[in-house]
Design a protein around this motif. Sequence first.
Motif, PDB file in Angstrom:
ATOM      1  N   THR A 124       9.216  -1.153   5.781  1.00 43.07           N
ATOM      2  CA  THR A 124       8.326  -2.264   6.137  1.00 43.07           C
ATOM      3  C   THR A 124       7.401  -1.846   7.284  1.00 43.07           C
ATOM      4  OG1 THR A 124       9.871  -3.109   7.780  1.00 43.07           O
ATOM      5  CG2 THR A 124      10.128  -3.917   5.499  1.00 43.07           C
ATOM      6  N   GLU A 125       6.436  -2.695   7.567  1.00 48.03           N
ATOM      7  CA  GLU A 125       5.536  -2.448   8.703  1.00 48.03           C
ATOM      8  C   GLU A 125       6.328  -2.340  10.003  1.00 48.03           C
ATOM      9  OE1 GLU A 125       2.266  -1.783   8.791  1.00 48.03           O
ATOM     10  OE2 GLU A 125       2.224  -1.854   6.609  1.00 48.03           O
ATOM     11  N   ASP A 126       7.352  -3.196  10.167  1.00 46.37           N
ATOM     12  CA  ASP A 126       8.188  -3.149  11.377  1.00 46.37           C
ATOM     13  C   ASP A 126       8.915  -1.814  11.498  1.00 46.37           C
ATOM     14  OD1 ASP A 126       7.482  -5.624  12.278  1.00 46.37           O
ATOM     15  OD2 ASP A 126       9.256  -6.656  11.498  1.00 46.37           O
ATOM     16  N   ILE A 127       9.449  -1.325  10.380  1.00 48.97           N
ATOM     17  CA  ILE A 127      10.157  -0.043  10.396  1.00 48.97           C
ATOM     18  C   ILE A 127       9.194   1.084  10.750  1.00 48.97           C
ATOM     19  CG2 ILE A 127      11.293   1.671   8.915  1.00 48.97           C
ATOM     20  CD1 ILE A 127      12.728  -0.702   7.556  1.00 48.97           C
ATOM     21  N   ILE A 128       8.004   1.059  10.154  1.00 44.99           N
ATOM     22  CA  ILE A 128       7.005   2.092  10.452  1.00 44.99           C
ATOM     23  C   ILE A 128       6.696   2.093  11.947  1.00 44.99           C
ATOM     24  CG2 ILE A 128       4.579   2.748  10.129  1.00 44.99           C
ATOM     25  CD1 ILE A 128       4.889   1.714   7.222  1.00 44.99           C
ATOM     26  N   LYS A 129       6.528   0.910  12.489  1.00 48.39           N
ATOM     27  CA  LYS A 129       6.161   0.777  13.904  1.00 48.39           C
ATOM     28  C   LYS A 129       7.314   1.144  14.833  1.00 48.39           C
ATOM     29  CE  LYS A 129       4.550  -2.899  16.942  1.00 48.39           C
ATOM     30  NZ  LYS A 129       4.198  -4.305  16.970  1.00 48.39           N
ATOM     31  N   ASN A 130       8.517   0.639  14.554  1.00 44.76           N
ATOM     32  CA  ASN A 130       9.652   0.803  15.468  1.00 44.76           C
ATOM     33  C   ASN A 130      10.407   2.125  15.301  1.00 44.76           C
ATOM     34  OD1 ASN A 130       9.186  -1.718  16.641  1.00 44.76           O
ATOM     35  ND2 ASN A 130      10.361  -2.750  15.034  1.00 44.76           N
ATOM     36  N   GLN A 131      10.362   2.715  14.102  1.00 47.34           N
ATOM     37  CA  GLN A 131      11.116   3.951  13.882  1.00 47.34           C
ATOM     38  C   GLN A 131      10.210   5.166  13.723  1.00 47.34           C
ATOM     39  OE1 GLN A 131      14.355   3.674  11.090  1.00 47.34           O
ATOM     40  NE2 GLN A 131      14.667   1.516  11.527  1.00 47.34           N
ATOM     41  N   ASN A 132       8.920   4.957  13.957  1.00 56.43           N
ATOM     42  CA  ASN A 132       7.981   6.069  13.952  1.00 56.43           C
ATOM     43  C   ASN A 132       8.032   6.874  12.653  1.00 56.43           C
ATOM     44  OD1 ASN A 132       5.914   7.467  15.125  1.00 56.43           O
ATOM     45  ND2 ASN A 132       7.249   8.933  16.145  1.00 56.43           N
ATOM     46  N   VAL A 133       8.003   6.179  11.527  1.00 55.53           N
ATOM     47  CA  VAL A 133       8.009   6.835  10.216  1.00 55.53           C
ATOM     48  C   VAL A 133       6.630   7.459   9.978  1.00 55.53           C
ATOM     49  CG1 VAL A 133       8.259   6.471   7.730  1.00 55.53           C
ATOM     50  CG2 VAL A 133       9.697   5.196   9.318  1.00 55.53           C
ATOM     51  N   PRO A 134       6.562   8.765   9.682  1.00 57.19           N
ATOM     52  CA  PRO A 134       5.245   9.390   9.494  1.00 57.19           C
ATOM     53  C   PRO A 134       4.572   8.928   8.210  1.00 57.19           C
ATOM     54  CG  PRO A 134       6.978  10.962   9.020  1.00 57.19           C
ATOM     55  CD  PRO A 134       7.652   9.719   9.535  1.00 57.19           C
ATOM     56  N   SER A 135       3.258   8.999   8.220  1.00 62.53           N
ATOM     57  CA  SER A 135       2.479   8.659   7.029  1.00 62.53           C
ATOM     58  C   SER A 135       2.756   9.678   5.931  1.00 62.53           C
ATOM     59  CB  SER A 135       0.987   8.668   7.357  1.00 62.53           C
ATOM     60  OG  SER A 135       0.682   7.695   8.307  1.00 62.53           O
ATOM     61  N   ILE A 136       2.528   9.240   4.710  1.00 58.83           N
ATOM     62  CA  ILE A 136       2.654  10.114   3.541  1.00 58.83           C
ATOM     63  C   ILE A 136       1.376   9.996   2.724  1.00 58.83           C
ATOM     64  CG2 ILE A 136       5.177  10.005   3.415  1.00 58.83           C
ATOM     65  CD1 ILE A 136       4.890   7.849   1.253  1.00 58.83           C
ATOM     66  N   ILE A 137       1.047  11.059   2.012  1.00 59.01           N
ATOM     67  CA  ILE A 137      -0.103  10.999   1.110  1.00 59.01           C
ATOM     68  C   ILE A 137       0.194  11.847  -0.123  1.00 59.01           C
ATOM     69  CG2 ILE A 137      -1.315  12.860   2.338  1.00 59.01           C
ATOM     70  CD1 ILE A 137      -3.950  11.411   1.541  1.00 59.01           C
ATOM     71  N   PRO A 138       0.021  11.248  -1.314  1.00 58.92           N
ATOM     72  CA  PRO A 138       0.216  12.040  -2.533  1.00 58.92           C
ATOM     73  C   PRO A 138      -1.034  12.867  -2.815  1.00 58.92           C
ATOM     74  CG  PRO A 138      -0.414   9.822  -3.129  1.00 58.92           C
ATOM     75  CD  PRO A 138      -0.334   9.861  -1.623  1.00 58.92           C
ATOM     76  N   TYR A 139      -0.834  14.063  -3.341  1.00 62.48           N
ATOM     77  CA  TYR A 139      -1.988  14.873  -3.728  1.00 62.48           C
ATOM     78  C   TYR A 139      -1.930  15.182  -5.225  1.00 62.48           C
ATOM     79  CZ  TYR A 139       1.373  18.690  -3.403  1.00 62.48           C
ATOM     80  OH  TYR A 139       2.483  19.470  -3.576  1.00 62.48           O
ATOM     81  N   LEU A 140      -0.751  14.994  -5.838  1.00 61.37           N
ATOM     82  CA  LEU A 140      -0.557  15.267  -7.263  1.00 61.37           C
ATOM     83  C   LEU A 140       0.662  14.479  -7.714  1.00 61.37           C
ATOM     84  CD1 LEU A 140      -0.324  18.588  -9.182  1.00 61.37           C
ATOM     85  CD2 LEU A 140       1.753  17.344  -8.754  1.00 61.37           C
ATOM     86  N   GLY A 141       0.537  13.709  -8.782  1.00 62.65           N
ATOM     87  CA  GLY A 141       1.692  12.995  -9.321  1.00 62.65           C
ATOM     88  C   GLY A 141       2.534  12.349  -8.247  1.00 62.65           C
ATOM     89  N   HIS A 142       3.797  12.778  -8.142  1.00 56.72           N
ATOM     90  CA  HIS A 142       4.686  12.232  -7.110  1.00 56.72           C
ATOM     91  C   HIS A 142       5.004  13.273  -6.042  1.00 56.72           C
ATOM     92  CE1 HIS A 142       8.067  14.116  -9.292  1.00 56.72           C
ATOM     93  NE2 HIS A 142       7.475  13.675 -10.378  1.00 56.72           N
ATOM     94  N   ARG A 143       4.077  14.188  -5.803  1.00 55.53           N
ATOM     95  CA  ARG A 143       4.198  15.145  -4.693  1.00 55.53           C
ATOM     96  C   ARG A 143       3.449  14.569  -3.487  1.00 55.53           C
ATOM     97  NH1 ARG A 143       7.387  16.838  -8.195  1.00 55.53           N
ATOM     98  NH2 ARG A 143       6.981  18.738  -9.358  1.00 55.53           N
ATOM     99  N   PHE A 144       4.165  14.506  -2.375  1.00 54.02           N
ATOM    100  CA  PHE A 144       3.601  13.902  -1.166  1.00 54.02           C
ATOM    101  C   PHE A 144       3.639  14.888   0.000  1.00 54.02           C
ATOM    102  CE2 PHE A 144       4.593  10.226  -3.650  1.00 54.02           C
ATOM    103  CZ  PHE A 144       3.798   9.193  -3.192  1.00 54.02           C
ATOM    104  N   LEU A 145       2.552  14.937   0.744  1.00 56.56           N
ATOM    105  CA  LEU A 145       2.525  15.665   2.003  1.00 56.56           C
ATOM    106  C   LEU A 145       2.981  14.696   3.085  1.00 56.56           C
ATOM    107  CD1 LEU A 145       1.741  18.250   3.592  1.00 56.56           C
ATOM    108  CD2 LEU A 145      -0.520  17.204   3.910  1.00 56.56           C
TER     109      LEU A 145
END
Length: 198
Positions: A124-145
């Motif tokens: 959730t947004e709260d988890i992203i904010k409070n636990q410092n979860v890094p961003s992810i971005i897909p570049y192909l299918g289900h491969r994420f950087l």
Amino acid sequence: MKKRQFQKLGNSISSFQQIKKESEKYWKKIDLEICWGFQIQEGSKWKKGLSEPELEDFQKQLNIVFPESLKNYYRTMNGLDKPGIDNNGGNGDIEFGSIFYSYPDDIPLIKAKIEWIMEANHVTEDIIKNQNVPSIIPYLGHRFLILDNEEVVLSMLGQDIILWGDNLSKGIALDIFHFPNSKPKKIDTNSFWNKKIL
């Protein structure tokens, strides 16, 4: 691409240029398999890389700051000139779709893939904010950087998450040239992807 070339791949523009050159040579003559999932068409080529203003707009539209590795990838190439083909294992209609995501065509698809992974892993947004979860971005299918200091590539299919590549160029090369991947390491979804490998 030879295995020793693969092992030396980093995230410089020259590494991505090497992948571009070797992959276009590889795709000149490639046979489609009867299988599920999108495959690259024979004779496919990479589209021209992005300009700095295009990269800026790409980041703004996703609300993500790209690391230099991702910028170098998109500076060098931006998706393929032919769509991927999915022959559905020979059991139905042939479908066409994106393989390597490109700007600006695939921005809605990229956003949808990110949302799907976040929802599947209850981030959730709260988890992203409070636990410092890094961003992810897909570049192909289900491969994420994973956009943190380590910048590894994960294969993320819902909650099924494994380490795919040590860096972006190696992740891309694994999918193109089908090098045998080392034993995949499962990710602890409870720690999300910021703590990485068990």
